[in-house]
Enzyme design. Sequence first.
Site, short mmCIF file in Angstrom:
data_model
loop_
_atom_site.label_atom_id
_atom_site.label_comp_id
_atom_site.label_asym_id
_atom_site.label_seq_id
_atom_site.Cartn_x
_atom_site.Cartn_y
_atom_site.Cartn_z
N GLU A 79 38.86 -16.26 -12.34
CA GLU A 79 39.85 -17.34 -12.38
C GLU A 79 39.29 -18.72 -12.67
OE1 GLU A 79 41.57 -13.87 -10.31
OE2 GLU A 79 39.70 -14.96 -10.09
N GLY A 127 44.64 -9.76 -9.95
CA GLY A 127 45.67 -9.05 -9.20
C GLY A 127 45.29 -7.63 -8.88
#
Length: 351
Positions: free
Chosen positions: A145, A122
């Site tokens: 991720e 993020g």
Amino acid sequence: MLDRSPKDGGTNDTVLIGVDGALGRIHLNRPEALNSLNLDMVREIARGIDALESNPDVHAIALSGEGRALCAGGDIKMIWQTGRSAPDEALAFWAEEYRLNVRINHLKKPWLALMDGICMGGGVGLSVHGSHRVVTERTRFAMPETGIGYFPDVGGTWALARAPNHFGFWIGLTGASIGAADTLAAGLADAMVPSEAIAAMLSDIASGSTVDNAIVTHQIEPGVSNLKENAALIDSVFALPDIAAILAALRADGSEFAITTLAHLEGKSPTSLVLTLHLLQEAKGSASLEACLDREYAADAVILRGHDFYEGVRAAVIDKDRNPAWQPARVEEVDQQALFAAIKPFPSLFS
């Protein structure tokens, strides 16, 4: 000045908004969580942008973070807790976060992201879509991720797909942490400024200097890029059409860099590797950041219905045993056709 007074009866604001001369400031203030974003923070950043962009005295906006991170990611624990039982709640977080990423991309004033320290997930979304991205000697940039059964989102597929020499494919698939020189080589930052010079650079902007001039005054050379030194190998291998071919090419090459890259990939979720490569390949042909975010949002819904995200977060964040049991366990066992067919577009988040 940054407003450090608590709002709404709270004792510790997680986003501080202020004005210093000609400079608007948005400062993430959740150091105990490496400034990871929750929904309240996403909304507060958006409110701060609205206020600062509409203020005629503010000529530029700087994003910074308290402690040793700009921002280490999003609220994956919340998504892990709600994804199965209340998927709409998880999707709502992503929707607001993605709209914020686009808001930053379309700002009419310079957006100076200070990627000083950890900048992941993020935090990347808050940085790379802005007009001015500064790294320091402390920068640790990553889209990790695939190691938690997910994929690079927050418009990561748009930014990574546009990196030269398939550097972004390497970054997004391996999840490896890189420093200033490699972040610059991938086109994910614009300049390196020593961390000790950031205050002076911000003071220059507050006093009326343009962001460009302030950066030029304080920037330094980043040193050697490992990605650049291995550009030919990365470009040839990560242009291959599927993960199995990429793994085979790395094994055949046998160089130290290829072996290291292989080690990064072999610990990741096979499903995430297949999905990430697909999303990056699709992003290369996309016309806009918004198109990529809409595709990522559709992939989010697929992830929430699957296995590996919950197992990856369990192993990395909940139990911290670092021993995820991926299903399927091998890239060759991933049903690519079914996986890609499951990505059903929603109405655009931006229409």
